[in-house]
Design a protein around this motif. Structure first.
Motif, PDB file in Angstrom:
ATOM      1  N   MET A  22       2.255   3.834  -7.904  1.00  0.00           N
ATOM      2  CA  MET A  22       2.823   5.077  -7.378  1.00  0.00           C
ATOM      3  C   MET A  22       3.159   4.977  -5.896  1.00  0.00           C
ATOM      4  O   MET A  22       4.182   5.513  -5.451  1.00  0.00           O
ATOM      5  CB  MET A  22       1.878   6.255  -7.632  1.00  0.00           C
ATOM      6  N   SER A  23       2.327   4.299  -5.107  1.00  0.00           N
ATOM      7  CA  SER A  23       2.658   4.152  -3.688  1.00  0.00           C
ATOM      8  C   SER A  23       3.925   3.313  -3.534  1.00  0.00           C
ATOM      9  O   SER A  23       4.774   3.603  -2.688  1.00  0.00           O
ATOM     10  CB  SER A  23       1.495   3.537  -2.907  1.00  0.00           C
ATOM     11  N   GLY A  24       4.074   2.300  -4.373  1.00  0.00           N
ATOM     12  CA  GLY A  24       5.292   1.489  -4.323  1.00  0.00           C
ATOM     13  C   GLY A  24       6.518   2.254  -4.774  1.00  0.00           C
ATOM     14  O   GLY A  24       7.566   2.219  -4.135  1.00  0.00           O
ATOM     15  N   ILE A  25       6.399   2.979  -5.870  1.00  0.00           N
ATOM     16  CA  ILE A  25       7.531   3.744  -6.411  1.00  0.00           C
ATOM     17  C   ILE A  25       7.959   4.849  -5.450  1.00  0.00           C
ATOM     18  O   ILE A  25       9.152   5.016  -5.166  1.00  0.00           O
ATOM     19  CB  ILE A  25       7.191   4.313  -7.797  1.00  0.00           C
ATOM     20  N   MET A  26       6.984   5.616  -4.963  1.00  0.00           N
ATOM     21  CA  MET A  26       7.330   6.730  -4.067  1.00  0.00           C
ATOM     22  C   MET A  26       7.896   6.221  -2.739  1.00  0.00           C
ATOM     23  O   MET A  26       8.816   6.824  -2.176  1.00  0.00           O
ATOM     24  CB  MET A  26       6.120   7.638  -3.845  1.00  0.00           C
ATOM     25  N   GLY A  27       7.360   5.123  -2.244  1.00  0.00           N
ATOM     26  CA  GLY A  27       7.920   4.523  -1.033  1.00  0.00           C
ATOM     27  C   GLY A  27       9.336   4.033  -1.263  1.00  0.00           C
ATOM     28  O   GLY A  27      10.204   4.184  -0.403  1.00  0.00           O
ATOM     29  N   PHE A  28       9.583   3.454  -2.433  1.00  0.00           N
ATOM     30  CA  PHE A  28      10.917   2.985  -2.780  1.00  0.00           C
ATOM     31  C   PHE A  28      11.903   4.150  -2.856  1.00  0.00           C
ATOM     32  O   PHE A  28      13.036   4.050  -2.380  1.00  0.00           O
ATOM     33  CB  PHE A  28      10.880   2.229  -4.109  1.00  0.00           C
ATOM     34  N   ILE A  29      11.472   5.249  -3.450  1.00  0.00           N
ATOM     35  CA  ILE A  29      12.332   6.428  -3.540  1.00  0.00           C
ATOM     36  C   ILE A  29      12.645   6.963  -2.135  1.00  0.00           C
ATOM     37  O   ILE A  29      13.789   7.332  -1.841  1.00  0.00           O
ATOM     38  CB  ILE A  29      11.685   7.521  -4.412  1.00  0.00           C
ATOM     39  N   ALA A  30      11.647   6.993  -1.274  1.00  0.00           N
ATOM     40  CA  ALA A  30      11.840   7.543   0.074  1.00  0.00           C
ATOM     41  C   ALA A  30      12.651   6.624   0.982  1.00  0.00           C
ATOM     42  O   ALA A  30      13.499   7.093   1.744  1.00  0.00           O
ATOM     43  CB  ALA A  30      10.487   7.838   0.717  1.00  0.00           C
ATOM     44  N   LEU A  31      12.400   5.317   0.903  1.00  0.00           N
ATOM     45  CA  LEU A  31      13.000   4.388   1.867  1.00  0.00           C
ATOM     46  C   LEU A  31      14.056   3.470   1.279  1.00  0.00           C
ATOM     47  O   LEU A  31      14.817   2.847   2.020  1.00  0.00           O
ATOM     48  CB  LEU A  31      11.899   3.532   2.506  1.00  0.00           C
ATOM     49  N   GLY A  32      14.078   3.351  -0.038  1.00  0.00           N
ATOM     50  CA  GLY A  32      15.009   2.420  -0.664  1.00  0.00           C
ATOM     51  C   GLY A  32      14.500   1.000  -0.550  1.00  0.00           C
ATOM     52  O   GLY A  32      13.442   0.741   0.021  1.00  0.00           O
ATOM     53  N   PRO A  33      15.269   0.050  -1.082  1.00  0.00           N
ATOM     54  CA  PRO A  33      14.841  -1.351  -1.051  1.00  0.00           C
ATOM     55  C   PRO A  33      15.063  -1.979   0.329  1.00  0.00           C
ATOM     56  O   PRO A  33      15.976  -2.770   0.536  1.00  0.00           O
ATOM     57  CB  PRO A  33      15.715  -2.002  -2.124  1.00  0.00           C
ATOM     58  N   THR A  34      14.227  -1.601   1.259  1.00  0.00           N
ATOM     59  CA  THR A  34      14.381  -2.041   2.645  1.00  0.00           C
ATOM     60  C   THR A  34      13.138  -2.797   3.115  1.00  0.00           C
ATOM     61  O   THR A  34      12.072  -2.698   2.497  1.00  0.00           O
ATOM     62  CB  THR A  34      14.567  -0.822   3.566  1.00  0.00           C
ATOM     63  N   PRO A  35      13.254  -3.520   4.205  1.00  0.00           N
ATOM     64  CA  PRO A  35      12.063  -4.164   4.776  1.00  0.00           C
ATOM     65  C   PRO A  35      10.984  -3.148   5.178  1.00  0.00           C
ATOM     66  O   PRO A  35       9.791  -3.449   5.104  1.00  0.00           O
ATOM     67  CB  PRO A  35      12.596  -4.899   6.006  1.00  0.00           C
ATOM     68  N   GLU A  36      11.405  -1.955   5.588  1.00  0.00           N
ATOM     69  CA  GLU A  36      10.429  -0.911   5.948  1.00  0.00           C
ATOM     70  C   GLU A  36       9.590  -0.511   4.735  1.00  0.00           C
ATOM     71  O   GLU A  36       8.386  -0.265   4.850  1.00  0.00           O
ATOM     72  CB  GLU A  36      11.136   0.317   6.531  1.00  0.00           C
ATOM     73  N   TRP A  37      10.245  -0.435   3.581  1.00  0.00           N
ATOM     74  CA  TRP A  37       9.514  -0.099   2.353  1.00  0.00           C
ATOM     75  C   TRP A  37       8.453  -1.162   2.060  1.00  0.00           C
ATOM     76  O   TRP A  37       7.293  -0.828   1.802  1.00  0.00           O
ATOM     77  CB  TRP A  37      10.492   0.025   1.183  1.00  0.00           C
ATOM     78  N   LEU A  38       8.850  -2.431   2.115  1.00  0.00           N
ATOM     79  CA  LEU A  38       7.896  -3.499   1.843  1.00  0.00           C
ATOM     80  C   LEU A  38       6.766  -3.529   2.870  1.00  0.00           C
ATOM     81  O   LEU A  38       5.622  -3.826   2.540  1.00  0.00           O
ATOM     82  CB  LEU A  38       8.603  -4.858   1.810  1.00  0.00           C
ATOM     83  N   ALA A  39       7.088  -3.200   4.126  1.00  0.00           N
ATOM     84  CA  ALA A  39       6.060  -3.206   5.167  1.00  0.00           C
ATOM     85  C   ALA A  39       5.096  -2.030   5.021  1.00  0.00           C
ATOM     86  O   ALA A  39       3.907  -2.150   5.339  1.00  0.00           O
ATOM     87  CB  ALA A  39       6.715  -3.183   6.542  1.00  0.00           C
ATOM     88  N   SER A  40       5.584  -0.897   4.542  1.00  0.00           N
ATOM     89  CA  SER A  40       4.735   0.298   4.452  1.00  0.00           C
ATOM     90  C   SER A  40       3.928   0.375   3.157  1.00  0.00           C
ATOM     91  O   SER A  40       2.921   1.078   3.103  1.00  0.00           O
ATOM     92  CB  SER A  40       5.586   1.558   4.605  1.00  0.00           C
ATOM     93  N   TRP A  41       4.356  -0.333   2.128  1.00  0.00           N
ATOM     94  CA  TRP A  41       3.690  -0.247   0.838  1.00  0.00           C
ATOM     95  C   TRP A  41       2.203  -0.614   0.896  1.00  0.00           C
ATOM     96  O   TRP A  41       1.358   0.152   0.398  1.00  0.00           O
ATOM     97  CB  TRP A  41       4.423  -1.093  -0.182  1.00  0.00           C
ATOM     98  N   PRO A  42       1.818  -1.743   1.500  1.00  0.00           N
ATOM     99  CA  PRO A  42       0.378  -2.064   1.528  1.00  0.00           C
ATOM    100  C   PRO A  42      -0.463  -0.990   2.224  1.00  0.00           C
ATOM    101  O   PRO A  42      -1.545  -0.643   1.741  1.00  0.00           O
ATOM    102  CB  PRO A  42       0.318  -3.391   2.293  1.00  0.00           C
ATOM    103  N   LYS A  43       0.024  -0.448   3.321  1.00  0.00           N
ATOM    104  CA  LYS A  43      -0.726   0.599   4.024  1.00  0.00           C
ATOM    105  C   LYS A  43      -0.854   1.843   3.143  1.00  0.00           C
ATOM    106  O   LYS A  43      -1.929   2.446   3.062  1.00  0.00           O
ATOM    107  CB  LYS A  43      -0.049   0.950   5.343  1.00  0.00           C
ATOM    108  N   SER A  44       0.230   2.223   2.484  1.00  0.00           N
ATOM    109  CA  SER A  44       0.192   3.385   1.594  1.00  0.00           C
ATOM    110  C   SER A  44      -0.803   3.168   0.463  1.00  0.00           C
ATOM    111  O   SER A  44      -1.553   4.072   0.103  1.00  0.00           O
ATOM    112  CB  SER A  44       1.579   3.656   1.009  1.00  0.00           C
TER     113      SER A  44
END
Length: 75
Positions: A22-44
């Motif tokens: 869910m943290s990965g999916i919701m981050g993807f929805i919010a940020l799209g397939p970007t480096p920011e999404w990949l960087a924020s996923w572990p913290k989320s």
């Protein structure tokens, strides 16, 4: 009904997989397939998993009680 240790392990595994996905999916929805999404996923995920685990302890009991009543009523 499983023993308390099995239930605790199951809750840990279920919340781990749900928080991860869910943290990965919701981050993807919010940020799209970007480096920011990949960087924020572990913290989320690190924030989400302990919250999900703590919430599942009381909510799990309620859910089991409700499901027991629903399945007993269906018989």
């Amino acid at each position: 009904m499983p023993n308390k240790y099995s239930l605790l392990i199951a809750q840990a595994l279920i919340t781990l997989t749900m928080a991860f996905s869910m943290s990965g999916i919701m981050g993807f929805i919010a940020l799209g397939p970007t480096p920011e999404w990949l960087a924020s996923w572990p913290k989320s995920f690190i924030i989400a998993w302990p919250i999900a685990f703590c919430l599942t302890l009381p909510v799990g009991r309620i859910a089991f009680a409700i499901s027991g009543r629903l399945t007993a009523a269906a018989k």
